[in-house]
Design an enzyme around this catalytic site. Structure first.
Site, PDB file in Angstrom:
ATOM      1  N   ASN A   7       0.859  -1.184   0.000  1.00 47.15           N
ATOM      2  CA  ASN A   7       0.000   0.000   0.000  1.00 47.15           C
ATOM      3  C   ASN A   7       0.898   1.238   0.000  1.00 47.15           C
ATOM      4  OD1 ASN A   7      -1.602   2.244   0.901  1.00 47.15           O
ATOM      5  ND2 ASN A   7      -3.115   0.809   1.685  1.00 47.15           N
ATOM      6  N   ARG A  18       4.752  18.328   1.166  1.00 42.23           N
ATOM      7  CA  ARG A  18       5.659  19.364   0.677  1.00 42.23           C
ATOM      8  C   ARG A  18       5.167  19.996  -0.631  1.00 42.23           C
ATOM      9  NH1 ARG A  18      11.248  20.370   1.640  1.00 42.23           N
ATOM     10  NH2 ARG A  18      11.755  22.289   0.540  1.00 42.23           N
ATOM     11  N   HIS A  43      -5.609   3.467  -1.505  1.00 38.71           N
ATOM     12  CA  HIS A  43      -6.892   3.697  -0.833  1.00 38.71           C
ATOM     13  C   HIS A  43      -7.226   5.186  -0.952  1.00 38.71           C
ATOM     14  CE1 HIS A  43      -9.626   2.580   2.790  1.00 38.71           C
ATOM     15  NE2 HIS A  43     -10.117   3.635   2.161  1.00 38.71           N
ATOM     16  N   ARG A  45      -9.194   8.539  -0.742  1.00 38.92           N
ATOM     17  CA  ARG A  45     -10.303   9.028   0.071  1.00 38.92           C
ATOM     18  C   ARG A  45     -10.867  10.307  -0.549  1.00 38.92           C
ATOM     19  NH1 ARG A  45      -7.339   6.105   3.946  1.00 38.92           N
ATOM     20  NH2 ARG A  45      -8.700   4.858   5.282  1.00 38.92           N
ATOM     21  N   HIS A  50      -4.054  11.837   0.597  1.00 40.04           N
ATOM     22  CA  HIS A  50      -2.822  11.126   0.216  1.00 40.04           C
ATOM     23  C   HIS A  50      -2.930  10.737  -1.257  1.00 40.04           C
ATOM     24  CE1 HIS A  50      -5.525   7.967   1.611  1.00 40.04           C
ATOM     25  NE2 HIS A  50      -5.306   8.272   2.880  1.00 40.04           N
ATOM     26  N   GLU A  70      -8.729   0.154  -2.775  1.00 44.41           N
ATOM     27  CA  GLU A  70      -9.568   0.044  -1.589  1.00 44.41           C
ATOM     28  C   GLU A  70     -10.382   1.320  -1.415  1.00 44.41           C
ATOM     29  OE1 GLU A  70      -6.599  -2.537   1.325  1.00 44.41           O
ATOM     30  OE2 GLU A  70      -6.969  -0.408   1.728  1.00 44.41           O
ATOM     31  N   HIS A 190      -3.975  -4.684   7.905  1.00 41.91           N
ATOM     32  CA  HIS A 190      -4.058  -3.606   8.895  1.00 41.91           C
ATOM     33  C   HIS A 190      -3.122  -3.908  10.060  1.00 41.91           C
ATOM     34  CE1 HIS A 190      -6.072   0.187   9.951  1.00 41.91           C
ATOM     35  NE2 HIS A 190      -5.712  -0.136  11.177  1.00 41.91           N
ATOM     36  N   ASP A 191      -2.121  -3.050  10.205  1.00 38.80           N
ATOM     37  CA  ASP A 191      -1.136  -3.117  11.290  1.00 38.80           C
ATOM     38  C   ASP A 191      -0.287  -4.382  11.279  1.00 38.80           C
ATOM     39  OD1 ASP A 191      -1.862  -0.630  12.143  1.00 38.80           O
ATOM     40  OD2 ASP A 191      -3.017  -1.297  13.883  1.00 38.80           O
ATOM     41  N   GLY A 213       1.086  -1.329   4.306  1.00 45.09           N
ATOM     42  CA  GLY A 213       1.566  -0.015   3.915  1.00 45.09           C
ATOM     43  C   GLY A 213       2.351   0.682   5.003  1.00 45.09           C
TER      44      GLY A 213
END
EC number: 2.6.99.2
Length: 237
Positions: A7, A18, A43, A45, A50, A70, A190-191, A213
């Site tokens: 990810n 920046r 992913h 949004r 991002h 995602e 996830h994590d 990610g």
């Protein structure tokens, strides 16, 4: 071997902090593949904080492994996915202001909605996966909406891994077994990190893919991106 999809959201976060185009998300995706990653995940949004929607179009032109998009299946997200036609779309019920994904679908409550969305995507040849908690009832609900795969939300596993890893993995192992019985493909994410990944992989039947990610990019600050991807791949063998 379980596939590793990287990810690259955090690469886009760094770029956006920046302005300009450093680091370049397209080049990083190419490098991740060159270094051994078997997929690229994004992913996007609604606020594009991002990954930007234009990034998704640009990445589609260069990703040669599996492209996984995602997101919450809002009209804008679905329009993007239908236009890009990635190999996989992972449906995640995150709120627009969520910092990160924090829950799986209630596949029973949202059965009709998910059934309709998944049908639309599968008619375009897009493999579907839906984000679920390690709850056997939710896995059974996922089978009823005709998704191809589920992605187990592994935050709870990661949070409790160092306290009692056997207890932490137990509901995930049961959910994975249920998915296999129902003919669902299995992803997880996830994590996940270099500490907890191998134990997860070794204890889930038929784990096809993990999406990682944040931890991977953090590790790359110390070990370098190429070496880090190889370290994660070793955990999955």
């Amino acid at each position: 071997m379980t596939k590793l999809s990287v990810n690259i959201n955090k690469i886009a976060t760094l770029r956006n902090a920046r302005g300009g185009d450093r680091p370049n998300v397209v080049q990083v995706a190419k490098d991740c593949e060159r270094f051994g990653a078997q997929g690229i995940t994004v992913h996007p949004r609604p606020d594009e904080r991002h990954i930007r929607f234009q990034d998704v179009y640009d990445l589609k032109q260069i990703v040669t492994t599996e492209f996984n998009i995602e997101g919450n299946p809002t009209p804008d997200f679905l329009k993007l996915v239908k236009a890009v036609k990635p190999e996989q779309a992972t449906l995640v019920p995150d709120a627009p202001d969520a910092i990160t994904s924090n829950a799986g679908w209630d596949t029973i409550r949202h059965k009709d909605f998910l059934t309709d969305v998944i049908l639309e995507l599968k008619e375009l040849g897009i493999r579907t996966s839906i984000f679920v908690d390690p709850d056997e009832a939710m896995v059974e609900g996922a089978a009823l909406v005709k998704t191809d795969r589920i992605e187990l939300y592994t935050e709870a596993y990661a949070s409790h891994y160092h306290q009692n890893r056997e207890a932490a993995i137990a509901p995930y192992a049961r959910a994975a077994q249920k998915a296999q019985e129902l003919g669902l493909g299995l992803n997880a994410g996830h994590d996940l990190d270099l500490d907890n990944l191998q134990y997860l992989k070794n204890n889930l039947v038929s784990l096809e893919e993990v999406s990682i990610g944040h931890a991977l990019i953090c590790d790359a600050l110390y070990f370098g991106l190429e070496n880090t991807i190889q370290l994660y791949l070793r955990q999955l063998k």
